[in-house]
Scaffold this active site. Structure first.
Site, PDB file in Angstrom:
ATOM      1  N   SER A   1       0.840  -1.186   0.000  1.00  0.00           N
ATOM      2  CA  SER A   1       0.000   0.000   0.000  1.00  0.00           C
ATOM      3  C   SER A   1       0.885   1.250   0.000  1.00  0.00           C
ATOM      4  O   SER A   1       1.712   1.416  -0.895  1.00  0.00           O
ATOM      5  CB  SER A   1      -0.969  -0.019   1.195  1.00  0.00           C
ATOM      6  OG  SER A   1      -2.005   0.910   1.010  1.00  0.00           O
TER       7      SER A   1
ATOM      8  N   GLU B   1      -1.518  -2.249  -8.425  1.00  0.00           N
ATOM      9  CA  GLU B   1      -2.789  -2.541  -7.751  1.00  0.00           C
ATOM     10  C   GLU B   1      -3.283  -1.251  -7.115  1.00  0.00           C
ATOM     11  O   GLU B   1      -2.551  -0.275  -7.013  1.00  0.00           O
ATOM     12  CB  GLU B   1      -2.601  -3.618  -6.693  1.00  0.00           C
ATOM     13  CG  GLU B   1      -1.629  -3.258  -5.560  1.00  0.00           C
ATOM     14  CD  GLU B   1      -2.236  -2.437  -4.423  1.00  0.00           C
ATOM     15  OE1 GLU B   1      -3.457  -2.545  -4.196  1.00  0.00           O
ATOM     16  OE2 GLU B   1      -1.488  -1.694  -3.764  1.00  0.00           O
TER      17      GLU B   1
ATOM     18  N   HIS C   1      -4.867  -5.194  -2.099  1.00  0.00           N
ATOM     19  CA  HIS C   1      -5.593  -5.118  -0.837  1.00  0.00           C
ATOM     20  C   HIS C   1      -6.606  -6.255  -0.763  1.00  0.00           C
ATOM     21  O   HIS C   1      -7.822  -6.067  -0.853  1.00  0.00           O
ATOM     22  CB  HIS C   1      -6.292  -3.762  -0.728  1.00  0.00           C
ATOM     23  CG  HIS C   1      -5.343  -2.616  -0.532  1.00  0.00           C
ATOM     24  ND1 HIS C   1      -4.470  -2.194  -1.519  1.00  0.00           N
ATOM     25  CD2 HIS C   1      -5.136  -1.792   0.526  1.00  0.00           C
ATOM     26  CE1 HIS C   1      -3.767  -1.154  -1.061  1.00  0.00           C
ATOM     27  NE2 HIS C   1      -4.149  -0.904   0.176  1.00  0.00           N
TER      28      HIS C   1
END
Length: 305
Positions: free
Chosen positions: A100, A207, A275
């Site tokens: 992230s 992502e 995620h």
């Protein structure tokens, strides 16, 4: 072996969540060394920038620490990039694990020091059976070549058609290159900075979470306008989760396909990167092979000794 636990971005909401993360690391067979500022909070940041950077530098300087795991992502990692001692990190290579917002840290350290870093689960999460198996095959067992992020089997509910955990092949062919990437928003935030990785000949994996298709379109378009997408050897799209929109939109599949259609490199969507509970570990800087026809990503390098 000892793992240093750090919070280079945001912190958990409660101290008990931090203690839980320590227990997760211990369950993997490690001792835990907490960062000096691990429990600090400053609004959405895990303490002042200087404190978070100090913990990072200290963990790499400490000879008793064998690896560094990030407690969580959130926001704040780009703020500390100018404060890191990249020569120190280069001289003391260790496993650095997170994802992230940690994307900025992983790619900046690889770019500035040459050290392979690891896009994978944070400490403050449960490791599913799949996540643990992926973690072990990349960071423990060491067999090569090894596939990364192959979707696990799933069972569709009666009367429903589901496409979860399926591979979409946007463009075929094979390519080899070193891996860069992670969270799309963070990769875009590095463009034009001294911490941006070199895209030339790389396999780019991306992502994101909570980004509607038009925002993903905007960010991919920025990478395209900056000439970055035209430089890569191949592209792997992981999961783009919680991508809600108002309905007046292209689909996510349309956006990802259209933005990469004319690049002439293999492009695959659907590996277990992002995620999601079932999550692979992707070594940033390691040599890999992307097969756009088979829909596979193979890790070629031995990344731990």
């Amino acid at each position: 072996m000892t793992v240093g636990l750090v919070t280079p971005a945001s912190n958990a909401w409660e101290d008990e969540d931090i203690r839980f993360a320590g227990d997760v690391v211990r369950s993997l067979g490690f001792e835990v060394k907490e960062g000096k500022h691990l429990y600090r909070r400053t609004q959405y940041l895990a303490g002042p920038d200087e404190a978070r950077a100090e913990d990072m530098n200290y963990m790499f300087a400490d000879p008793d620490v064998d690896a560094v795991f990030c407690l969580r992502g959130g926001y704040g990692t780009p703020r500390i990039l100018p404060m890191l001692d990249y020569q120190l990190i280069r001289n003391n290579p260790k496993v650095l694990l997170g994802y992230s917002d940690i994307t900025a840290l992983l790619n900046a350290i690889y770019h500035r020091s040459g050290m392979v870093t690891f896009h994978g689960p944070i400490a403050a999460q449960n490791f599913t059976d799949y996540t643990l198996a992926e973690y072990q095959k990349v960071l423990v067992h060491g067999e090569r070549p090894v596939p990364l992020g192959t979707p696990p089997p799933f069972e569709a509910a009666p009367g429903r058609v589901e496409n979860r955990n399926r591979i979409t092949r946007f463009a075929g062919g094979r390519a080899q290159g070193r891996l860069i990437g992670g969270n799309l928003s963070l990769m875009v935030s590095l463009v034009g900075t001294p911490f941006e990785p070199d895209y030339r000949g790389k396999i780019l994996f991306l992502e994101d979470v909570g980004e509607a298709p038009y925002r993903v379109d905007r960010m991919l378009t920025q990478l395209w306008l900056a000439g970055k997408l035209q430089q890569v050897a191949g592209i792997v799209f992981g999961k783009f989760t919680e991508a809600d929109s108002d309905g007046n939109t292209f689909s996510m599949e349309h956006v990802l396909r259209e933005r990469t259609a004319d690049l002439g490199v293999p492009v695959v969507r659907g590996l277990m990167i992002g995620h999601v509970k079932d999550q692979t570990v992707v070594p940033v800087g390691a040599l890999a092979e992307l097969d756009g026809d088979a829909g596979t990503l193979l890790l070629r390098d031995a990344v731990v000794s």
